[in-house]
Design a protein around this motif. Structure first.
Motif, PDB file in Angstrom:
ATOM      1  N   TRP A   1      83.633  22.567 -39.059  1.00 47.41           N
ATOM      2  CA  TRP A   1      84.470  23.679 -39.516  1.00 47.41           C
ATOM      3  C   TRP A   1      85.920  23.408 -39.123  1.00 47.41           C
ATOM      4  O   TRP A   1      86.198  22.961 -38.004  1.00 47.41           O
ATOM      5  CB  TRP A   1      84.019  24.994 -38.876  1.00 47.41           C
ATOM      6  CG  TRP A   1      82.661  25.426 -39.317  1.00 47.41           C
ATOM      7  CD1 TRP A   1      82.347  26.165 -40.422  1.00 47.41           C
ATOM      8  CD2 TRP A   1      81.414  25.144 -38.673  1.00 47.41           C
ATOM      9  NE1 TRP A   1      80.991  26.359 -40.500  1.00 47.41           N
ATOM     10  CE2 TRP A   1      80.390  25.736 -39.440  1.00 47.41           C
ATOM     11  CE3 TRP A   1      81.055  24.434 -37.512  1.00 47.41           C
ATOM     12  CZ2 TRP A   1      79.051  25.662 -39.090  1.00 47.41           C
ATOM     13  CZ3 TRP A   1      79.728  24.348 -37.173  1.00 47.41           C
ATOM     14  CH2 TRP A   1      78.739  24.960 -37.956  1.00 47.41           C
ATOM     15  N   ALA A   2      86.831  23.672 -40.044  1.00 49.69           N
ATOM     16  CA  ALA A   2      88.251  23.514 -39.745  1.00 49.69           C
ATOM     17  C   ALA A   2      88.675  24.577 -38.728  1.00 49.69           C
ATOM     18  O   ALA A   2      88.288  25.742 -38.837  1.00 49.69           O
ATOM     19  CB  ALA A   2      89.079  23.649 -41.021  1.00 49.69           C
ATOM     20  N   ASP A   3      89.445  24.147 -37.764  1.00 54.17           N
ATOM     21  CA  ASP A   3      89.916  25.049 -36.717  1.00 54.17           C
ATOM     22  C   ASP A   3      91.205  25.730 -37.172  1.00 54.17           C
ATOM     23  O   ASP A   3      92.220  25.072 -37.410  1.00 54.17           O
ATOM     24  CB  ASP A   3      90.155  24.255 -35.430  1.00 54.17           C
ATOM     25  CG  ASP A   3      90.468  25.139 -34.233  1.00 54.17           C
ATOM     26  OD1 ASP A   3      90.625  26.360 -34.434  1.00 54.17           O
ATOM     27  OD2 ASP A   3      90.537  24.602 -33.122  1.00 54.17           O
ATOM     28  N   SER A   4      91.153  27.040 -37.277  1.00 57.48           N
ATOM     29  CA  SER A   4      92.325  27.786 -37.729  1.00 57.48           C
ATOM     30  C   SER A   4      93.410  27.841 -36.654  1.00 57.48           C
ATOM     31  O   SER A   4      94.584  28.068 -36.945  1.00 57.48           O
ATOM     32  CB  SER A   4      91.934  29.215 -38.107  1.00 57.48           C
ATOM     33  OG  SER A   4      91.508  29.937 -36.947  1.00 57.48           O
ATOM     34  N   GLY A   5      92.999  27.628 -35.407  1.00 52.34           N
ATOM     35  CA  GLY A   5      93.951  27.717 -34.312  1.00 52.34           C
ATOM     36  C   GLY A   5      94.318  29.137 -33.936  1.00 52.34           C
ATOM     37  O   GLY A   5      95.158  29.365 -33.056  1.00 52.34           O
ATOM     38  N   ASP A   6      93.703  30.093 -34.582  1.00 54.53           N
ATOM     39  CA  ASP A   6      93.978  31.508 -34.316  1.00 54.53           C
ATOM     40  C   ASP A   6      93.369  31.889 -32.970  1.00 54.53           C
ATOM     41  O   ASP A   6      92.147  31.811 -32.792  1.00 54.53           O
ATOM     42  CB  ASP A   6      93.382  32.359 -35.440  1.00 54.53           C
ATOM     43  CG  ASP A   6      93.621  33.849 -35.259  1.00 54.53           C
ATOM     44  OD1 ASP A   6      94.185  34.238 -34.215  1.00 54.53           O
ATOM     45  OD2 ASP A   6      93.249  34.619 -36.162  1.00 54.53           O
ATOM     46  N   PRO A   7      94.167  32.280 -31.999  1.00 54.73           N
ATOM     47  CA  PRO A   7      93.617  32.619 -30.674  1.00 54.73           C
ATOM     48  C   PRO A   7      92.661  33.807 -30.704  1.00 54.73           C
ATOM     49  O   PRO A   7      91.874  33.998 -29.776  1.00 54.73           O
ATOM     50  CB  PRO A   7      94.877  32.936 -29.847  1.00 54.73           C
ATOM     51  CG  PRO A   7      95.942  33.263 -30.844  1.00 54.73           C
ATOM     52  CD  PRO A   7      95.631  32.434 -32.051  1.00 54.73           C
TER      53      PRO A   7
ATOM     54  N   SER B   1      90.403  34.169 -33.055  1.00 59.55           N
ATOM     55  CA  SER B   1      89.210  33.766 -33.814  1.00 59.55           C
ATOM     56  C   SER B   1      88.089  33.329 -32.893  1.00 59.55           C
ATOM     57  O   SER B   1      88.255  32.416 -32.069  1.00 59.55           O
ATOM     58  CB  SER B   1      89.566  32.619 -34.768  1.00 59.55           C
ATOM     59  OG  SER B   1      88.399  32.022 -35.296  1.00 59.55           O
ATOM     60  N   ALA B   2      86.922  33.973 -33.020  1.00 58.52           N
ATOM     61  CA  ALA B   2      85.749  33.579 -32.232  1.00 58.52           C
ATOM     62  C   ALA B   2      85.292  32.184 -32.612  1.00 58.52           C
ATOM     63  O   ALA B   2      84.867  31.394 -31.753  1.00 58.52           O
ATOM     64  CB  ALA B   2      84.619  34.590 -32.441  1.00 58.52           C
ATOM     65  N   LEU B   3      85.378  31.856 -33.901  1.00 58.37           N
ATOM     66  CA  LEU B   3      84.963  30.524 -34.347  1.00 58.37           C
ATOM     67  C   LEU B   3      85.887  29.457 -33.774  1.00 58.37           C
ATOM     68  O   LEU B   3      85.434  28.401 -33.318  1.00 58.37           O
ATOM     69  CB  LEU B   3      84.951  30.456 -35.876  1.00 58.37           C
ATOM     70  CG  LEU B   3      84.525  29.112 -36.480  1.00 58.37           C
ATOM     71  CD1 LEU B   3      83.100  28.771 -36.071  1.00 58.37           C
ATOM     72  CD2 LEU B   3      84.629  29.156 -38.010  1.00 58.37           C
ATOM     73  N   SER B   4      87.181  29.717 -33.784  1.00 62.89           N
ATOM     74  CA  SER B   4      88.128  28.757 -33.235  1.00 62.89           C
ATOM     75  C   SER B   4      87.876  28.515 -31.753  1.00 62.89           C
ATOM     76  O   SER B   4      87.913  27.374 -31.278  1.00 62.89           O
ATOM     77  CB  SER B   4      89.562  29.258 -33.451  1.00 62.89           C
ATOM     78  OG  SER B   4      90.505  28.340 -32.926  1.00 62.89           O
ATOM     79  N   ALA B   5      87.595  29.597 -31.017  1.00 63.07           N
ATOM     80  CA  ALA B   5      87.298  29.459 -29.586  1.00 63.07           C
ATOM     81  C   ALA B   5      86.027  28.645 -29.368  1.00 63.07           C
ATOM     82  O   ALA B   5      85.942  27.818 -28.446  1.00 63.07           O
ATOM     83  CB  ALA B   5      87.156  30.844 -28.954  1.00 63.07           C
TER      84      ALA B   5
ATOM     85  N   ARG C   1      84.182  21.100 -28.391  1.00 65.11           N
ATOM     86  CA  ARG C   1      84.873  19.815 -28.273  1.00 65.11           C
ATOM     87  C   ARG C   1      84.938  19.347 -26.824  1.00 65.11           C
ATOM     88  O   ARG C   1      84.970  18.149 -26.550  1.00 65.11           O
ATOM     89  CB  ARG C   1      86.288  19.938 -28.841  1.00 65.11           C
ATOM     90  CG  ARG C   1      86.369  19.977 -30.350  1.00 65.11           C
ATOM     91  CD  ARG C   1      87.798  20.239 -30.794  1.00 65.11           C
ATOM     92  NE  ARG C   1      87.945  20.255 -32.249  1.00 65.11           N
ATOM     93  CZ  ARG C   1      88.998  20.750 -32.881  1.00 65.11           C
ATOM     94  NH1 ARG C   1      90.002  21.290 -32.175  1.00 65.11           N
ATOM     95  NH2 ARG C   1      89.070  20.726 -34.203  1.00 65.11           N
ATOM     96  N   ALA C   2      84.972  20.308 -25.906  1.00 65.33           N
ATOM     97  CA  ALA C   2      85.088  19.966 -24.488  1.00 65.33           C
ATOM     98  C   ALA C   2      83.751  19.546 -23.876  1.00 65.33           C
ATOM     99  O   ALA C   2      83.713  19.028 -22.758  1.00 65.33           O
ATOM    100  CB  ALA C   2      85.653  21.164 -23.718  1.00 65.33           C
ATOM    101  N   GLN C   3      82.671  19.760 -24.605  1.00 68.58           N
ATOM    102  CA  GLN C   3      81.349  19.411 -24.084  1.00 68.58           C
ATOM    103  C   GLN C   3      81.091  17.912 -24.244  1.00 68.58           C
ATOM    104  O   GLN C   3      81.502  17.300 -25.225  1.00 68.58           O
ATOM    105  CB  GLN C   3      80.266  20.193 -24.836  1.00 68.58           C
ATOM    106  CG  GLN C   3      80.303  21.687 -24.604  1.00 68.58           C
ATOM    107  CD  GLN C   3      79.320  22.430 -25.493  1.00 68.58           C
ATOM    108  OE1 GLN C   3      78.812  21.896 -26.467  1.00 68.58           O
ATOM    109  NE2 GLN C   3      79.062  23.688 -25.145  1.00 68.58           N
ATOM    110  N   PRO C   4      80.409  17.306 -23.285  1.00 65.19           N
ATOM    111  CA  PRO C   4      80.094  15.877 -23.400  1.00 65.19           C
ATOM    112  C   PRO C   4      78.964  15.637 -24.390  1.00 65.19           C
ATOM    113  O   PRO C   4      78.198  16.547 -24.714  1.00 65.19           O
ATOM    114  CB  PRO C   4      79.665  15.510 -21.979  1.00 65.19           C
ATOM    115  CG  PRO C   4      79.084  16.782 -21.440  1.00 65.19           C
ATOM    116  CD  PRO C   4      79.916  17.891 -22.030  1.00 65.19           C
TER     117      PRO C   4
END
Length: 203
Positions: free
Chosen positions: A158-164, A166-170, A176-179
């Motif tokens: 899913w494209a990241d909207s960057g909207d702070p 947005s639950a999906l963006s979060a 992404r931070a998960q190994p």
């Protein structure tokens, strides 16, 4: 000229070449397959009388052989199903272009039918009713094949909207931070949820 003692082709060779073609092009063409093998199309029909449909079942058999090492029948149904699902996904995830072709026709390869039958036997012995059993196998099949396709999906589905706000963006940022592999983690979560839900059907 005498006939060769060893056949020039085998069903396994044809199926392997067909799988390679699908991996490369996403499609199966018997004329192209014949050209790759340096034989006539009629030679393929000699081994696969039903043509394209039977070749695809040959591919299914080829992939199933990767997952048919016998599993311990003394495992609990959840342990057995979990191991079966992991093997199944691993084999098919390596060949995602084959998955859509395989889902378009009835499973008839003896190897594949035997694998599903072994799973069904374990589930039946665990207490799944006959009227639920085929649905349970089908649900597992759909989930695993879907996950096999997901294994070849882009890293960012899913494209990241960057909207702070947005639950999906979060969620994208946290994932992404998960190994490790996102698709593999999604499979593990989904399989755990699926097996817990299926347990409710045991009588």
């Amino acid at each position: 000229m005498p006939r060769p003692n060893v056949p020039l082709l085998s069903r396994e060779q044809i199926a392997a070449a067909a799988l390679s073609q699908i991996d490369e092009t996403g499609a199966l063409s018997l004329p192209r397959l014949a050209a790759t093998l340096n034989v006539s199309v009629s030679s393929i029909y000699h081994h696969f009388a039903k043509g394209r449909e039977e070749v695809i079942e040959g591919i299914r058999a080829l992939l199933t052989r990767e997952i048919t090492e016998p599993l311990d029948q003394n495992l609990s149904w959840r342990e057995y199903t979990e191991q079966w699902a992991h093997r199944y996904r691993s084999a098919f995830a390596r060949h995602p272009h084959a998955v859509p072709l395989l889902t378009l026709q009835t499973v008839s390869s003896p190897e594949a039918v035997a694998s599903y039958d072994a799973l069904a036997k374990v589930l039946r012995q665990a207490g799944f009713a006959a009227e639920d059993l085929l649905h349970v196998v089908s649900v597992l099949d759909c989930f695993i094949l879907g996950s096999a396709l997901d294994a070849s999906a882009p890293l960012d589905v899913w494209a990241d909207s960057g909207d702070p706000a947005s639950a999906l963006s979060a969620a994208i940022t946290a994932t992404r931070a998960q190994p490790g592999d996102r698709s593999q983690r999604s499979f593990e979560v989904g399989l755990r949820i699926l097996l817990a839900g299926l347990a409710d059907l045991i009588r």
